[in-house]
Scaffold this active site. Structure first.
Site, PDB file in Angstrom:
ATOM      1  N   ASN A  10       0.865  -1.174   0.000  1.00 32.25           N
ATOM      2  CA  ASN A  10       0.000   0.000   0.000  1.00 32.25           C
ATOM      3  C   ASN A  10       0.902   1.226   0.000  1.00 32.25           C
ATOM      4  OD1 ASN A  10      -1.867   1.962   0.430  1.00 32.25           O
ATOM      5  ND2 ASN A  10      -2.617   1.185   2.387  1.00 32.25           N
ATOM      6  N   GLU A  96     -16.525   1.902   5.042  1.00 35.23           N
ATOM      7  CA  GLU A  96     -17.200   2.294   3.799  1.00 35.23           C
ATOM      8  C   GLU A  96     -17.892   1.095   3.159  1.00 35.23           C
ATOM      9  OE1 GLU A  96     -13.946   4.123   1.823  1.00 35.23           O
ATOM     10  OE2 GLU A  96     -13.841   5.703   3.305  1.00 35.23           O
ATOM     11  N   GLU A 152      -5.867  -5.014  10.196  1.00 32.06           N
ATOM     12  CA  GLU A 152      -4.851  -4.008  10.478  1.00 32.06           C
ATOM     13  C   GLU A 152      -5.197  -3.267  11.755  1.00 32.06           C
ATOM     14  OE1 GLU A 152      -2.714  -2.837   6.601  1.00 32.06           O
ATOM     15  OE2 GLU A 152      -4.432  -1.521   6.798  1.00 32.06           O
TER      16      GLU A 152
END
Ligand code: PGA
Length: 235
Positions: A10, A96, A152
Protein backbone atom coordinates in the site's frame (compact mmCIF):
# COMPACT_ATOMS: atom_id res chain seq x y z
CA UNK A 1 -2.97 -25.51 3.76
CA UNK A 2 -4.81 -24.55 0.59
CA UNK A 3 -4.72 -20.79 0.88
CA UNK A 4 -2.19 -19.11 -1.40
CA UNK A 5 0.07 -16.60 0.34
CA UNK A 6 -0.83 -12.99 -0.57
CA UNK A 7 1.18 -9.82 -0.08
CA UNK A 8 -0.24 -6.39 -0.80
CA UNK A 9 1.78 -3.20 -0.93
CA UNK A 10 0.00 0.00 0.00
CA UNK A 11 1.99 2.93 -1.31
CA UNK A 12 -0.44 5.44 0.25
CA UNK A 13 0.31 9.01 -0.92
CA UNK A 14 3.89 8.30 -1.93
CA UNK A 15 5.80 8.16 -5.15
CA UNK A 16 6.44 9.99 -8.36
CA UNK A 17 7.41 8.52 -11.72
CA UNK A 18 11.07 8.44 -10.77
CA UNK A 19 10.60 6.57 -7.48
CA UNK A 20 7.87 4.35 -8.94
CA UNK A 21 10.27 3.29 -11.71
CA UNK A 22 12.67 2.12 -8.99
CA UNK A 23 9.95 0.05 -7.31
CA UNK A 24 9.00 -1.44 -10.68
CA UNK A 25 12.67 -2.31 -11.23
CA UNK A 26 13.04 -4.21 -7.95
CA UNK A 27 9.73 -5.99 -8.48
CA UNK A 28 10.83 -7.02 -11.98
CA UNK A 29 14.21 -8.15 -10.69
CA UNK A 30 12.63 -10.12 -7.82
CA UNK A 31 12.77 -13.00 -7.94
CA UNK A 32 9.24 -13.20 -6.52
CA UNK A 33 7.90 -16.39 -4.99
CA UNK A 34 5.55 -17.85 -7.64
CA UNK A 35 3.45 -19.23 -4.80
CA UNK A 36 2.54 -15.73 -3.62
CA UNK A 37 -0.07 -13.36 -5.09
CA UNK A 38 1.34 -9.83 -5.17
CA UNK A 39 -0.77 -6.69 -5.53
CA UNK A 40 0.39 -3.08 -5.11
CA UNK A 41 -1.98 -0.27 -4.13
CA UNK A 42 -0.90 2.79 -6.07
CA UNK A 43 -2.05 6.42 -5.99
CA UNK A 44 -4.85 6.95 -8.53
CA UNK A 45 -2.93 9.17 -10.97
CA UNK A 46 -0.43 6.36 -11.49
CA UNK A 47 -2.81 3.42 -11.96
CA UNK A 48 -2.36 3.23 -15.71
CA UNK A 49 1.32 4.10 -15.56
CA UNK A 50 1.93 1.20 -13.17
CA UNK A 51 -0.31 -1.30 -14.93
CA UNK A 52 1.49 -0.69 -18.21
CA UNK A 53 4.93 -1.15 -16.68
CA UNK A 54 4.60 -3.79 -13.98
CA UNK A 55 4.96 -7.45 -14.90
CA UNK A 56 1.76 -9.51 -15.27
CA UNK A 57 2.39 -11.36 -12.02
CA UNK A 58 2.03 -8.15 -9.99
CA UNK A 59 -1.55 -6.96 -9.63
CA UNK A 60 -2.43 -3.29 -9.32
CA UNK A 61 -5.00 -1.93 -6.86
CA UNK A 62 -6.53 1.48 -6.39
CA UNK A 63 -6.47 2.66 -2.78
CA UNK A 64 -10.18 3.47 -2.66
CA UNK A 65 -13.21 3.89 -4.88
CA UNK A 66 -16.54 5.65 -4.65
CA UNK A 67 -19.94 4.03 -4.08
CA UNK A 68 -21.63 5.35 -7.21
CA UNK A 69 -21.08 4.60 -10.89
CA UNK A 70 -20.37 8.17 -11.92
CA UNK A 71 -21.48 11.71 -11.33
CA UNK A 72 -20.71 14.90 -9.49
CA UNK A 73 -18.26 13.57 -6.91
CA UNK A 74 -15.24 15.83 -7.07
CA UNK A 75 -12.01 14.01 -6.31
CA UNK A 76 -13.52 10.51 -6.20
CA UNK A 77 -12.70 7.64 -8.54
CA UNK A 78 -15.14 5.06 -9.89
CA UNK A 79 -14.80 1.27 -9.90
CA UNK A 80 -15.25 1.34 -13.68
CA UNK A 81 -12.34 3.78 -14.04
CA UNK A 82 -10.07 1.40 -12.15
CA UNK A 83 -11.05 -1.44 -14.45
CA UNK A 84 -10.70 0.79 -17.49
CA UNK A 85 -7.10 1.43 -16.43
CA UNK A 86 -6.52 -2.33 -16.57
CA UNK A 87 -6.54 -2.83 -12.80
CA UNK A 88 -8.51 -5.53 -10.99
CA UNK A 89 -8.22 -4.61 -7.32
CA UNK A 90 -9.20 -1.98 -4.79
CA UNK A 91 -8.26 -1.52 -1.14
CA UNK A 92 -11.27 -0.36 0.91
CA UNK A 93 -11.53 1.17 4.34
CA UNK A 94 -13.69 -0.67 6.82
CA UNK A 95 -16.24 2.03 7.44
CA UNK A 96 -17.20 2.29 3.80
CA UNK A 97 -19.48 -0.70 3.46
CA UNK A 98 -21.46 0.55 0.52
CA UNK A 99 -18.23 0.86 -1.41
CA UNK A 100 -17.69 -2.86 -0.76
CA UNK A 101 -20.97 -3.76 -2.43
CA UNK A 102 -20.44 -1.34 -5.25
CA UNK A 103 -16.88 -2.39 -6.05
CA UNK A 104 -17.89 -6.07 -6.08
CA UNK A 105 -20.93 -5.43 -8.26
CA UNK A 106 -18.61 -3.73 -10.69
CA UNK A 107 -16.36 -6.74 -10.94
CA UNK A 108 -13.39 -5.63 -8.87
CA UNK A 109 -11.51 -7.77 -6.37
CA UNK A 110 -11.44 -6.09 -2.98
CA UNK A 111 -9.15 -5.87 0.03
CA UNK A 112 -11.36 -4.51 2.83
CA UNK A 113 -9.49 -3.50 5.99
CA UNK A 114 -10.64 -3.90 9.58
CA UNK A 115 -8.96 -3.37 12.95
CA UNK A 116 -9.29 -2.00 16.44
CA UNK A 117 -7.88 1.17 17.98
CA UNK A 118 -5.46 1.03 20.88
CA UNK A 119 -8.05 2.02 23.49
CA UNK A 120 -10.36 -0.70 22.20
CA UNK A 121 -7.64 -3.35 22.50
CA UNK A 122 -6.76 -2.15 25.99
CA UNK A 123 -10.42 -2.32 26.98
CA UNK A 124 -10.54 -5.96 25.81
CA UNK A 125 -12.84 -5.09 22.92
CA UNK A 126 -10.68 -6.23 20.00
CA UNK A 127 -12.94 -9.09 18.94
CA UNK A 128 -16.16 -7.19 19.48
CA UNK A 129 -14.92 -4.29 17.32
CA UNK A 130 -13.48 -6.49 14.58
CA UNK A 131 -16.54 -8.75 14.41
CA UNK A 132 -18.78 -5.71 14.01
CA UNK A 133 -16.62 -4.39 11.18
CA UNK A 134 -16.44 -7.82 9.56
CA UNK A 135 -20.21 -8.22 9.77
CA UNK A 136 -20.67 -4.91 7.98
CA UNK A 137 -18.51 -6.25 5.16
CA UNK A 138 -19.96 -9.78 5.17
CA UNK A 139 -23.48 -8.38 4.82
CA UNK A 140 -22.47 -6.94 1.45
CA UNK A 141 -20.49 -9.85 0.02
CA UNK A 142 -21.94 -12.71 -1.99
CA UNK A 143 -18.86 -13.80 -3.94
CA UNK A 144 -16.07 -14.35 -1.40
CA UNK A 145 -13.63 -15.53 -4.06
CA UNK A 146 -13.02 -11.88 -4.93
CA UNK A 147 -12.26 -10.84 -1.35
CA UNK A 148 -8.97 -10.82 0.56
CA UNK A 149 -9.48 -9.51 4.09
CA UNK A 150 -6.86 -7.39 5.85
CA UNK A 151 -6.66 -7.21 9.63
CA UNK A 152 -4.85 -4.01 10.48
CA UNK A 153 -4.86 -2.95 14.12
CA UNK A 154 -4.99 0.84 13.91
CA UNK A 155 -2.31 1.21 16.60
CA UNK A 156 0.16 -0.76 14.47
CA UNK A 157 -0.26 1.19 11.22
CA UNK A 158 2.74 3.34 10.43
CA UNK A 159 3.82 3.34 14.05
CA UNK A 160 6.63 0.77 13.98
CA UNK A 161 4.63 -1.16 16.62
CA UNK A 162 3.80 -4.49 15.04
CA UNK A 163 1.34 -6.81 16.72
CA UNK A 164 3.24 -9.83 18.03
CA UNK A 165 2.70 -12.97 15.96
CA UNK A 166 0.70 -14.32 18.94
CA UNK A 167 -1.56 -11.26 19.05
CA UNK A 168 -2.10 -11.31 15.29
CA UNK A 169 -2.69 -15.07 15.14
CA UNK A 170 -5.19 -14.88 18.00
CA UNK A 171 -7.26 -12.26 16.18
CA UNK A 172 -6.96 -13.99 12.80
CA UNK A 173 -8.17 -17.25 14.33
CA UNK A 174 -11.10 -15.45 15.95
CA UNK A 175 -12.02 -13.84 12.62
CA UNK A 176 -11.90 -17.20 10.88
CA UNK A 177 -14.11 -18.73 13.58
CA UNK A 178 -16.59 -15.87 13.20
CA UNK A 179 -16.68 -16.48 9.44
CA UNK A 180 -17.21 -20.18 9.96
CA UNK A 181 -20.16 -19.57 12.26
CA UNK A 182 -21.70 -16.61 10.48
CA UNK A 183 -20.91 -17.13 6.79
CA UNK A 184 -19.83 -20.71 6.14
CA UNK A 185 -17.05 -23.16 7.02
CA UNK A 186 -15.96 -23.14 3.35
CA UNK A 187 -15.55 -19.35 3.26
CA UNK A 188 -13.69 -19.47 6.58
CA UNK A 189 -11.35 -22.13 5.22
CA UNK A 190 -10.67 -20.43 1.90
CA UNK A 191 -10.61 -16.71 2.67
CA UNK A 192 -7.15 -15.22 2.87
CA UNK A 193 -6.67 -12.99 5.89
CA UNK A 194 -3.70 -10.63 5.71
CA UNK A 195 -2.02 -8.93 8.62
CA UNK A 196 -1.13 -5.26 8.22
CA UNK A 197 0.64 -2.81 10.49
CA UNK A 198 4.38 -2.12 10.46
CA UNK A 199 5.28 -5.29 8.60
CA UNK A 200 8.97 -5.30 7.66
CA UNK A 201 11.56 -7.73 6.34
CA UNK A 202 12.56 -8.27 9.98
CA UNK A 203 9.19 -9.47 11.26
CA UNK A 204 7.46 -10.90 8.15
CA UNK A 205 8.73 -14.47 8.52
CA UNK A 206 7.46 -14.96 12.07
CA UNK A 207 4.07 -13.58 11.05
CA UNK A 208 3.96 -15.78 7.94
CA UNK A 209 4.47 -18.90 10.06
CA UNK A 210 1.17 -18.39 11.91
CA UNK A 211 -1.52 -20.81 10.80
CA UNK A 212 -4.20 -18.22 10.14
CA UNK A 213 -2.01 -15.47 8.66
CA UNK A 214 -2.07 -15.79 4.88
CA UNK A 215 0.10 -12.84 3.96
CA UNK A 216 0.49 -9.16 4.66
CA UNK A 217 -0.61 -5.70 3.64
CA UNK A 218 2.45 -3.53 3.73
CA UNK A 219 2.66 0.26 3.82
CA UNK A 220 6.05 1.87 4.37
CA UNK A 221 8.16 -1.18 3.58
CA UNK A 222 6.41 -1.75 0.24
CA UNK A 223 8.26 1.29 -1.12
CA UNK A 224 11.66 -0.29 -0.48
CA UNK A 225 13.53 -3.26 -1.97
CA UNK A 226 12.89 -5.19 1.27
CA UNK A 227 9.32 -5.62 -0.09
CA UNK A 228 10.69 -8.53 -2.16
CA UNK A 229 11.77 -10.26 1.06
CA UNK A 230 8.28 -9.73 2.49
CA UNK A 231 6.72 -11.23 -0.66
CA UNK A 232 8.98 -14.26 -0.25
CA UNK A 233 8.36 -14.59 3.50
CA UNK A 234 6.64 -17.95 3.29
CA UNK A 235 9.33 -19.64 1.19
P1 PGA B 1 2.52 0.23 7.51
O1 PGA B 1 1.05 0.43 6.86
O2 PGA B 1 3.06 -1.07 6.96
O3 PGA B 1 3.31 1.43 7.05
O4 PGA B 1 2.32 0.18 8.98
C1 PGA B 1 0.20 -0.66 6.72
C2 PGA B 1 -1.09 -0.26 6.01
O5 PGA B 1 -1.70 0.77 6.36
O6 PGA B 1 -1.52 -0.96 5.08
Amino acid sequence: MGRKFFVGGNWKMNGDKESIDKIIDFLKAGPLDPNCDVVVGVPAPYLMYCRERLPENVGVAAQNCHKAAKGAFTGEIAAAMIKDCGCKWVILGHSERRNVAFALENGLHIIPCIGEKLEEREAGKTEEVCFKQLKAIADKVSDWSRVVLAYEPVWAIGTGKTATPEQAQETHAALRKWLSENVSPEVAENLRILYGGSVTAANCKELAKCADIDGSLVGGASLKPEFVEIINASQ
